[in-house]
Design a protein around this motif. Structure first.
Motif, PDB file in Angstrom:
ATOM      1  N   PHE A   1      45.189  38.954  67.423  1.00 37.29           N
ATOM      2  CA  PHE A   1      45.409  38.030  66.031  1.00 37.29           C
ATOM      3  C   PHE A   1      44.129  36.919  66.035  1.00 37.29           C
ATOM      4  O   PHE A   1      44.158  36.421  67.119  1.00 37.29           O
ATOM      5  N   VAL A   2      43.566  36.700  64.949  1.00 35.59           N
ATOM      6  CA  VAL A   2      42.600  35.761  65.064  1.00 35.59           C
ATOM      7  C   VAL A   2      42.995  34.711  63.902  1.00 35.59           C
ATOM      8  O   VAL A   2      42.927  35.075  62.691  1.00 35.59           O
ATOM      9  N   GLU A   3      43.213  33.514  64.261  1.00 35.38           N
ATOM     10  CA  GLU A   3      43.814  32.577  63.289  1.00 35.38           C
ATOM     11  C   GLU A   3      42.671  31.653  62.667  1.00 35.38           C
ATOM     12  O   GLU A   3      41.771  31.221  63.132  1.00 35.38           O
ATOM     13  N   GLU A   4      42.850  31.207  61.453  1.00 31.98           N
ATOM     14  CA  GLU A   4      42.365  30.024  60.894  1.00 31.98           C
ATOM     15  C   GLU A   4      43.326  28.963  60.708  1.00 31.98           C
ATOM     16  O   GLU A   4      44.041  29.060  59.967  1.00 31.98           O
ATOM     17  N   VAL A   5      42.826  27.857  61.252  1.00 34.50           N
ATOM     18  CA  VAL A   5      43.791  26.605  61.043  1.00 34.50           C
ATOM     19  C   VAL A   5      43.283  25.946  59.654  1.00 34.50           C
ATOM     20  O   VAL A   5      42.311  25.851  59.276  1.00 34.50           O
ATOM     21  N   ARG A   6      44.398  25.670  58.796  1.00 33.48           N
ATOM     22  CA  ARG A   6      44.289  25.392  57.394  1.00 33.48           C
ATOM     23  C   ARG A   6      45.253  24.087  57.175  1.00 33.48           C
ATOM     24  O   ARG A   6      45.759  23.723  57.926  1.00 33.48           O
ATOM     25  N   ILE A   7      45.135  23.543  55.940  1.00 33.79           N
ATOM     26  CA  ILE A   7      45.995  22.679  55.480  1.00 33.79           C
ATOM     27  C   ILE A   7      46.843  23.047  54.308  1.00 33.79           C
ATOM     28  O   ILE A   7      46.614  23.925  53.505  1.00 33.79           O
ATOM     29  N   ALA A   8      48.229  22.659  54.350  1.00 38.08           N
ATOM     30  CA  ALA A   8      49.287  23.017  53.560  1.00 38.08           C
ATOM     31  C   ALA A   8      49.706  21.631  52.952  1.00 38.08           C
ATOM     32  O   ALA A   8      49.787  20.612  53.464  1.00 38.08           O
ATOM     33  N   VAL A   9      49.643  21.887  51.571  1.00 37.54           N
ATOM     34  CA  VAL A   9      50.107  20.596  50.929  1.00 37.54           C
ATOM     35  C   VAL A   9      51.051  20.786  49.831  1.00 37.54           C
ATOM     36  O   VAL A   9      51.464  22.034  49.394  1.00 37.54           O
ATOM     37  N   LYS A  10      51.625  19.756  49.223  1.00 32.56           N
ATOM     38  CA  LYS A  10      52.513  20.180  47.908  1.00 32.56           C
ATOM     39  C   LYS A  10      51.674  20.471  46.648  1.00 32.56           C
ATOM     40  O   LYS A  10      50.510  20.117  46.643  1.00 32.56           O
ATOM     41  N   ALA A  11      52.025  21.502  46.222  1.00 34.67           N
ATOM     42  CA  ALA A  11      51.262  22.112  45.077  1.00 34.67           C
ATOM     43  C   ALA A  11      50.740  21.028  43.976  1.00 34.67           C
ATOM     44  O   ALA A  11      49.664  21.285  43.397  1.00 34.67           O
ATOM     45  N   ASN A  12      51.751  19.940  43.837  1.00 33.96           N
ATOM     46  CA  ASN A  12      51.194  18.824  42.743  1.00 33.96           C
ATOM     47  C   ASN A  12      50.460  17.991  43.302  1.00 33.96           C
ATOM     48  O   ASN A  12      50.622  16.685  42.763  1.00 33.96           O
ATOM     49  N   SER A  13      50.276  17.828  44.564  1.00 32.30           N
ATOM     50  CA  SER A  13      49.715  16.690  45.466  1.00 32.30           C
ATOM     51  C   SER A  13      48.191  16.315  45.040  1.00 32.30           C
ATOM     52  O   SER A  13      47.870  15.082  45.064  1.00 32.30           O
ATOM     53  N   GLY A  14      47.676  17.220  44.537  1.00 30.86           N
ATOM     54  CA  GLY A  14      46.232  16.742  44.030  1.00 30.86           C
ATOM     55  C   GLY A  14      44.981  16.917  45.320  1.00 30.86           C
ATOM     56  O   GLY A  14      43.949  16.769  45.043  1.00 30.86           O
ATOM     57  N   ILE A  15      45.818  17.353  46.408  1.00 31.52           N
ATOM     58  CA  ILE A  15      44.921  17.343  47.657  1.00 31.52           C
ATOM     59  C   ILE A  15      44.244  18.715  47.858  1.00 31.52           C
ATOM     60  O   ILE A  15      44.976  19.760  47.635  1.00 31.52           O
ATOM     61  N   ALA A  16      42.999  18.704  47.937  1.00 30.09           N
ATOM     62  CA  ALA A  16      42.317  20.057  47.944  1.00 30.09           C
ATOM     63  C   ALA A  16      41.448  20.097  49.153  1.00 30.09           C
ATOM     64  O   ALA A  16      40.749  21.305  49.587  1.00 30.09           O
ATOM     65  N   SER A  17      41.282  19.153  49.937  1.00 29.49           N
ATOM     66  CA  SER A  17      40.426  19.220  51.100  1.00 29.49           C
ATOM     67  C   SER A  17      40.824  18.108  52.128  1.00 29.49           C
ATOM     68  O   SER A  17      41.515  17.268  51.629  1.00 29.49           O
ATOM     69  N   ILE A  18      40.187  18.137  53.434  1.00 28.10           N
ATOM     70  CA  ILE A  18      40.420  17.245  54.369  1.00 28.10           C
ATOM     71  C   ILE A  18      40.112  15.803  54.082  1.00 28.10           C
ATOM     72  O   ILE A  18      40.486  14.809  54.381  1.00 28.10           O
ATOM     73  N   ALA A  19      38.972  15.786  53.425  1.00 25.83           N
ATOM     74  CA  ALA A  19      38.414  14.475  52.774  1.00 25.83           C
ATOM     75  C   ALA A  19      39.331  13.827  51.998  1.00 25.83           C
ATOM     76  O   ALA A  19      39.289  12.587  51.895  1.00 25.83           O
ATOM     77  N   GLN A  20      40.384  14.496  51.511  1.00 26.64           N
ATOM     78  CA  GLN A  20      41.312  13.641  50.442  1.00 26.64           C
ATOM     79  C   GLN A  20      42.493  13.404  51.317  1.00 26.64           C
ATOM     80  O   GLN A  20      43.506  12.882  50.673  1.00 26.64           O
ATOM     81  N   LEU A  21      42.444  13.528  52.668  1.00 26.08           N
ATOM     82  CA  LEU A  21      43.669  12.907  53.222  1.00 26.08           C
ATOM     83  C   LEU A  21      43.549  11.620  54.177  1.00 26.08           C
ATOM     84  O   LEU A  21      44.275  11.132  54.614  1.00 26.08           O
ATOM     85  N   ASN A  22      42.511  10.779  53.655  1.00 25.44           N
ATOM     86  CA  ASN A  22      42.498   9.383  53.813  1.00 25.44           C
ATOM     87  C   ASN A  22      43.573   8.538  53.436  1.00 25.44           C
ATOM     88  O   ASN A  22      43.958   8.471  52.224  1.00 25.44           O
ATOM     89  N   GLY A  23      44.108   8.030  54.460  1.00 23.74           N
ATOM     90  CA  GLY A  23      45.382   7.234  54.358  1.00 23.74           C
ATOM     91  C   GLY A  23      46.727   7.851  54.129  1.00 23.74           C
ATOM     92  O   GLY A  23      47.728   7.209  53.903  1.00 23.74           O
ATOM     93  N   LYS A  24      46.775   9.140  54.437  1.00 23.87           N
ATOM     94  CA  LYS A  24      47.804  10.029  54.221  1.00 23.87           C
ATOM     95  C   LYS A  24      48.430  10.352  55.664  1.00 23.87           C
ATOM     96  O   LYS A  24      47.785  10.148  56.766  1.00 23.87           O
ATOM     97  N   ASN A  25      49.598  10.912  55.528  1.00 27.19           N
ATOM     98  CA  ASN A  25      50.419  11.176  56.865  1.00 27.19           C
ATOM     99  C   ASN A  25      50.330  12.394  56.903  1.00 27.19           C
ATOM    100  O   ASN A  25      50.470  13.486  55.902  1.00 27.19           O
ATOM    101  N   VAL A  26      49.662  13.142  58.052  1.00 23.59           N
ATOM    102  CA  VAL A  26      49.375  14.458  58.195  1.00 23.59           C
ATOM    103  C   VAL A  26      50.167  14.971  59.456  1.00 23.59           C
ATOM    104  O   VAL A  26      50.184  14.489  60.706  1.00 23.59           O
ATOM    105  N   ALA A  27      51.007  16.124  59.013  1.00 26.27           N
ATOM    106  CA  ALA A  27      51.966  16.509  60.111  1.00 26.27           C
ATOM    107  C   ALA A  27      51.138  17.775  60.932  1.00 26.27           C
ATOM    108  O   ALA A  27      50.239  18.428  60.545  1.00 26.27           O
TER     109      ALA A  27
END
Length: 299
Positions: A123-149
Motif C-alpha cells: 500500500f502507498v499512502e498519501e498523508v492528508r488533512i481531515a477537518v469538520k465539513a463546515n470548518s471552512g478549512i481547505a489547506s494547511i495554510a489555513q491551519l494557522n493558530g489552530k489545534n492540529v491532531a
C-alpha cells in the motif's frame, strides 16, 4: 573464578543462540506451534477491530495468507494469536519476539529499516488533512493558530512539523494515543484538523457517527510506502511473505482484496471507504519492492 568465567561464557553463548533462534520465525513457530500477529485497533481499512478479539482489514487478510504459507513451511498447524499494538510499541514488540509479524499501517523508512525488516510494499499512502465539513478549512495554510491532531509515534508527526516549518504556519500539535483517539479529538472539536494517512482518515470517517460531518481536504503532505513488518534479517520468513504477496499480485487476488476493503461495504456498519487504488500503489504492485519512504521523495 575460572568456573564463574566458564559459566558466564556458556550463558553468553546460550543467549546468542537464543537470539539467533528468535530471528528464525519458521523455527520459532515450528517449536511453539503459535504465531502472533500484530494488529491495530483503528488503522482504517488496513487493520481494525470488530471487538471480542476479532481483527479484520486489508493487511490482516494479507497476513492471514502469509500465515497459511508459514504453516506449510513449519509443517504443522499453528495457533494464530492476535496482539493489539500501537504506534509507540509496534517495533519493540516485533524486535523482542512478542509479535512475529505486524499487520497494521507502518511506514517503511530508512530509520525503521535499521531495526526491522519490511516485506514488499502492499500500500502507498498519501498523508492528508481531515477537518469538520463546515470548518471552512481547505489547506494547511489555513491551519494557522489552530489545534492540529495526529497520533503519537507515527511518521505523520514529522510530516506535520516539516510542513509547519516549510509553510511558516504556526499551529498547536495535539496528540492522540491511537488513531481512534486522534479522530475523536477532531470529532469532539478539541482539534480543528487531524493529519494522518488518507486511508486511516477515510476509514475512520466511514465508520463515524456522522460521516458527512468530516471531510478530507487540501494538498498531499507526504507519500509513504506502507508495508508489513517482521524481524530484522529473518530471511526465510521474508521470502515466505514476499512470495505470498507476489503470488497475490500475479493472480489478481491482491487487487480484489484491495477492492474488498476500500471500495466495497465493510463491517461493522457496511459502509464504503471509497478510496480507489492510486497510481503509486499500481506502480508498487507492478514492480514489487520494499523501497523505503526516502525513495519516494521527489527532489
Amino acid at each position: 573464578m575460572k568456573l564463574k568465567v566458564i559459566a558466564l561464557s556458556v550463558a553468553l553463548l546460550a543467549g546468542g543462540a537464543a537470539f539467533a533462534q528468535s530471528i528464525d520465525t519458521v523455527a520459532k513457530v515450528k517449536a511453539s506451534g503459535v504465531v502472533t500477529v500484530g494488529v491495530r485497533d483503528s488503522s482504517g481499512a488496513l487493520s481494525y477491530t470488530l471487538g471480542d478479539g476479532k481483527y479484520v482489514g486489508y493487511h490482516v487478510e494479507i497476513c492471514n495468507r502469509i500465515v497459511a504459507n508459514l504453516e506449510k513451511a513449519a509443517g504443522r498447524k499453528l495457533e494464530v494469536k492476535y496482539q493489539s499494538v500501537t504506534s509507540q510499541n509496534r517495533i519493540p514488540l516485533v524486535q523482542n519476539g512478542t509479535v512475529d509479524i505486524e499487520c497494521g499501517s507502518t511506514t517503511n523508512n530508512a530509520t525503521r529499516a535499521k531495526d526491522v525488516s519490511f516485506l514488499d510494499t502492499t500500500f502507498v499512502e498519501e498523508v492528508r488533512i481531515a477537518v469538520k465539513a463546515n470548518s471552512g478549512i481547505a489547506s494547511i495554510a489555513q491551519l494557522n493558530g489552530k489545534n492540529v491532531a495526529t497520533t503519537t509515534g507515527t511518521t505523520s508527526v514529522q510530516t506535520l512539523r516539516k510542513n509547519e516549518r516549510a509553510t511558516g504556519v504556526d499551529f498547536k500539535e495535539v496528540y492522540g494515543k491511537d488513531h481512534a483517539d486522534s479522530f475523536l479529538l477532531l470529532e469532539s472539536g478539541r482539534a480543528d484538523a487531524f493529519v494522518m494517512d488518507g486511508s486511516i482518515l477515510a476509514g475512520n470517517i466511514a465508520s463515524s457517527k456522522n460521516p458527512a460531518d468530516i471531510k478530507i481536504v487540501g494538498e498531499v503532505l507526504s507519500v509513504e510506502p506502507i508495508a508489513i513488518m517482521i524481524r530484522k534479517d529473518d530471511t526465510a520468513f521474508k521470502k515466505i511473505g514476499d512470495d505470498t504477496i507476489r503470488a497475490m499480485i500475479k493472480s489478481g487476488e491482491l487487487a480484489k482484496t484491495y477492492d474488498k476493503w476500500f471500495l466495497e461495504p465493510i463491517p461493522p456498519k457496511n459502509v464504503r471507504v471509497g478510496l480507489p487504488v492510486s497510481e503509486s500503489i499500481k506502480a508498487a504492485w507492478a514492480t514489487p519492492n520494499n523501497k523505503p519512504m526516502e525513495a519516494y521523495v521527489t527532489k
